[in-house]
Design a protein around this motif. Structure first.
Motif, PDB file in Angstrom:
ATOM      1  N   GLY A  74       3.010  36.526  -2.000  1.00 64.69           N
ATOM      2  CA  GLY A  74       2.135  35.950  -3.020  1.00 64.69           C
ATOM      3  C   GLY A  74       2.109  36.721  -4.321  1.00 64.69           C
ATOM      4  O   GLY A  74       1.218  36.500  -5.151  1.00 64.69           O
ATOM      5  N   LYS A  75       3.089  37.589  -4.525  1.00 68.31           N
ATOM      6  CA  LYS A  75       3.107  38.434  -5.709  1.00 68.31           C
ATOM      7  C   LYS A  75       4.251  38.084  -6.663  1.00 68.31           C
ATOM      8  O   LYS A  75       5.337  37.719  -6.232  1.00 68.31           O
ATOM      9  CB  LYS A  75       3.241  39.904  -5.313  1.00 68.31           C
ATOM     10  N   ILE A  76       3.985  38.219  -7.947  1.00 67.09           N
ATOM     11  CA  ILE A  76       5.005  38.156  -8.997  1.00 67.09           C
ATOM     12  C   ILE A  76       5.227  39.592  -9.449  1.00 67.09           C
ATOM     13  O   ILE A  76       4.263  40.317  -9.721  1.00 67.09           O
ATOM     14  CB  ILE A  76       4.548  37.278 -10.176  1.00 67.09           C
ATOM     15  N   SER A  77       6.474  40.018  -9.535  1.00 70.26           N
ATOM     16  CA  SER A  77       6.754  41.422  -9.851  1.00 70.26           C
ATOM     17  C   SER A  77       6.317  41.778 -11.270  1.00 70.26           C
ATOM     18  O   SER A  77       6.268  40.931 -12.167  1.00 70.26           O
ATOM     19  CB  SER A  77       8.245  41.715  -9.681  1.00 70.26           C
ATOM     20  N   PHE A 128       5.910  25.838 -16.120  1.00 73.15           N
ATOM     21  CA  PHE A 128       6.283  26.028 -14.727  1.00 73.15           C
ATOM     22  C   PHE A 128       6.436  24.659 -14.075  1.00 73.15           C
ATOM     23  O   PHE A 128       5.650  23.739 -14.342  1.00 73.15           O
ATOM     24  CB  PHE A 128       5.262  26.889 -14.002  1.00 73.15           C
ATOM     25  N   VAL A 129       7.456  24.541 -13.236  1.00 73.81           N
ATOM     26  CA  VAL A 129       7.803  23.248 -12.639  1.00 73.81           C
ATOM     27  C   VAL A 129       7.913  23.469 -11.138  1.00 73.81           C
ATOM     28  O   VAL A 129       8.843  24.125 -10.662  1.00 73.81           O
ATOM     29  CB  VAL A 129       9.130  22.712 -13.212  1.00 73.81           C
ATOM     30  N   THR A 130       6.978  22.927 -10.379  1.00 73.75           N
ATOM     31  CA  THR A 130       6.809  23.324  -8.990  1.00 73.75           C
ATOM     32  C   THR A 130       6.536  22.145  -8.065  1.00 73.75           C
ATOM     33  O   THR A 130       6.111  21.074  -8.519  1.00 73.75           O
ATOM     34  CB  THR A 130       5.641  24.338  -8.880  1.00 73.75           C
ATOM     35  N   GLY A 131       6.758  22.372  -6.788  1.00 68.47           N
ATOM     36  CA  GLY A 131       6.352  21.388  -5.798  1.00 68.47           C
ATOM     37  C   GLY A 131       4.894  21.546  -5.425  1.00 68.47           C
ATOM     38  O   GLY A 131       4.322  20.676  -4.759  1.00 68.47           O
ATOM     39  N   ARG A 132       4.290  22.649  -5.834  1.00 70.45           N
ATOM     40  CA  ARG A 132       2.892  22.911  -5.498  1.00 70.45           C
ATOM     41  C   ARG A 132       1.946  21.883  -6.128  1.00 70.45           C
ATOM     42  O   ARG A 132       2.208  21.383  -7.219  1.00 70.45           O
ATOM     43  CB  ARG A 132       2.480  24.301  -5.997  1.00 70.45           C
ATOM     44  N   PRO A 133       0.811  21.654  -5.479  1.00 72.51           N
ATOM     45  CA  PRO A 133      -0.234  20.826  -6.093  1.00 72.51           C
ATOM     46  C   PRO A 133      -1.048  21.653  -7.083  1.00 72.51           C
ATOM     47  O   PRO A 133      -0.987  22.899  -7.061  1.00 72.51           O
ATOM     48  CB  PRO A 133      -1.088  20.408  -4.895  1.00 72.51           C
ATOM     49  N   MET A 138      15.845  25.835  -4.730  1.00 74.38           N
ATOM     50  CA  MET A 138      15.908  24.939  -3.583  1.00 74.38           C
ATOM     51  C   MET A 138      16.352  23.529  -3.990  1.00 74.38           C
ATOM     52  O   MET A 138      16.460  23.218  -5.186  1.00 74.38           O
ATOM     53  CB  MET A 138      14.539  24.887  -2.904  1.00 74.38           C
ATOM     54  N   PRO A 139      16.616  22.647  -3.005  1.00 72.84           N
ATOM     55  CA  PRO A 139      17.070  21.290  -3.335  1.00 72.84           C
ATOM     56  C   PRO A 139      16.147  20.513  -4.267  1.00 72.84           C
ATOM     57  O   PRO A 139      16.616  19.662  -5.032  1.00 72.84           O
ATOM     58  CB  PRO A 139      17.161  20.621  -1.952  1.00 72.84           C
ATOM     59  N   ASN A 140      14.837  20.775  -4.231  1.00 74.11           N
ATOM     60  CA  ASN A 140      13.954  20.053  -5.151  1.00 74.11           C
ATOM     61  C   ASN A 140      14.110  20.502  -6.600  1.00 74.11           C
ATOM     62  O   ASN A 140      13.533  19.906  -7.506  1.00 74.11           O
ATOM     63  CB  ASN A 140      12.490  20.167  -4.712  1.00 74.11           C
ATOM     64  N   ASP A 141      14.931  21.546  -6.820  1.00 67.16           N
ATOM     65  CA  ASP A 141      15.220  22.011  -8.177  1.00 67.16           C
ATOM     66  C   ASP A 141      16.551  21.481  -8.719  1.00 67.16           C
ATOM     67  O   ASP A 141      16.869  21.697  -9.892  1.00 67.16           O
ATOM     68  CB  ASP A 141      15.278  23.545  -8.211  1.00 67.16           C
ATOM     69  N   ASP A 149      10.678  27.312 -11.687  1.00 65.70           N
ATOM     70  CA  ASP A 149      10.085  27.076 -10.379  1.00 65.70           C
ATOM     71  C   ASP A 149       9.210  28.287 -10.035  1.00 65.70           C
ATOM     72  O   ASP A 149       9.286  29.336 -10.693  1.00 65.70           O
ATOM     73  CB  ASP A 149      11.225  26.903  -9.355  1.00 65.70           C
ATOM     74  N   ILE A 150       8.403  28.162  -8.998  1.00 62.79           N
ATOM     75  CA  ILE A 150       7.520  29.269  -8.621  1.00 62.79           C
ATOM     76  C   ILE A 150       7.994  29.945  -7.323  1.00 62.79           C
ATOM     77  O   ILE A 150       8.543  31.029  -7.340  1.00 62.79           O
ATOM     78  CB  ILE A 150       6.057  28.777  -8.484  1.00 62.79           C
ATOM     79  N   ASP A 151       7.778  29.275  -6.186  1.00 60.17           N
ATOM     80  CA  ASP A 151       8.044  29.895  -4.888  1.00 60.17           C
ATOM     81  C   ASP A 151       9.524  30.179  -4.679  1.00 60.17           C
ATOM     82  O   ASP A 151      10.372  29.290  -4.815  1.00 60.17           O
ATOM     83  CB  ASP A 151       7.527  28.991  -3.764  1.00 60.17           C
TER      84      ASP A 151
END
Length: 269
Positions: A17-20, A39-44, A217-220, A7-9
């Protein structure tokens, strides 16, 4: 470990907005070791720039909670599962009857449509290019709706989901990924991150047992259950933690990086 699905966020990307740097290095080390990365995300698709700019990822991303498989290299959809417009409008009617204050938006393969008031205070840098209007006026019969959104300013995301999900289950699959905002994400029934990830892994000849997945999150939830090694972030939603059965350390402690570093060490021994 043959495939990492992340997942991303809230999992690798913070509110800033940063990745360490540590997480970036861990992903790079996995690539160099020959491990596949998706990557598997809810983002468009239009919101995947952190992957390209910070990770240099140019491969496959499963977007919109499994509704779209996107090729970052070509900038095209390899596959998609879309809701039909009548189902969207009927789900909207049902939700509106339950929560009259609810507001709606849709993500399509070609853009974004939102109703007036959907974005609080009418401002959002990422959505400023879109003009609010009633969905009944903007949705065309041939619009490919890959995600239907409903938001209310009252109550919690969990309470909103519990109220709406059973009422629209015959029309849409419903989840949420917002920690504080009561925002629901709906897609084609039967579509979720796990379903599309399983298809992608199969296309590579990779079994679930060789997949390491991360989410918060629940979508995961379905993805974390499906993967042979599913890790929920210690900073994540309680339902995701329960579903995964394994925890990665807190996001603030570079939890994903810690797990990947340990697994790479195990593989080298």
């Amino acid at each position: 470990m043959r495939l990492i699905a992340s997942d991303i966020d809230g999992t690798i990307l913070g509110h800033d907005g940063k990745i360490s740097d540590r997480t970036i290095k861990a992903f790079q080390a996995c690539r160099e070791a020959g491990v596949e990365l998706v990557f598997v995300t809810g983002r468009p698709p239009r919101w995947l720039f952190p992957l390209q700019e910070q990770l240099g990822h140019s491969g496959i991303v499963i977007c919109s909670n499994g509704a779209v498989v996107w090729d970052l290299h070509t900038g095209t959809a390899l596959s998609s599962s879309a809701l039909d417009v009548p189902s969207v409008l009927e789900a909207r009617r049902i939700i509106k009857s339950l929560r009259p204050d609810a507001l709606f938006a849709v993500e399509t393969l070609t853009g974004f449509q939102l109703e007036p008031g959907f974005i609080e205070n009418g401002t959002s840098e990422l959505l400023s290019e879109f003009t609010p209007a009633p969905l009944a006026e903007t949705l065309a019969a041939d619009d490919a709706v890959v995600k239907f959104l409903a938001v209310t300013r009252n109550g919690t995301p969990d309470a909103f989901l519990a109220e709406v999900q059973p009422a629209v289950a015959h029309l849409v699959s419903t989840t949420h990924s917002a920690p504080r905002t009561a925002l629901l994400e709906m897609s084609v029934p039967g579509i979720n991150k796990a379903v599309t990830l399983a298809q992608y892994a199969e296309s590579l000849g990779i079994d679930a047992a060789d997949v390491v997945a991360f989410g918060d999150m629940p979508n995961d939830i379905e993805m974390l259950r499906w993967a042979g090694h599913g890790y929920a972030m210690a900073s994540g939603h309680p339902d995701a933690i329960t579903a995964a059965g394994q925890q990665a350390p807190h996001f603030d402690d570079d939890g994903v990086a810690q797990i990947l570093e340990a697994k790479l060490t195990e593989q080298r021994v």
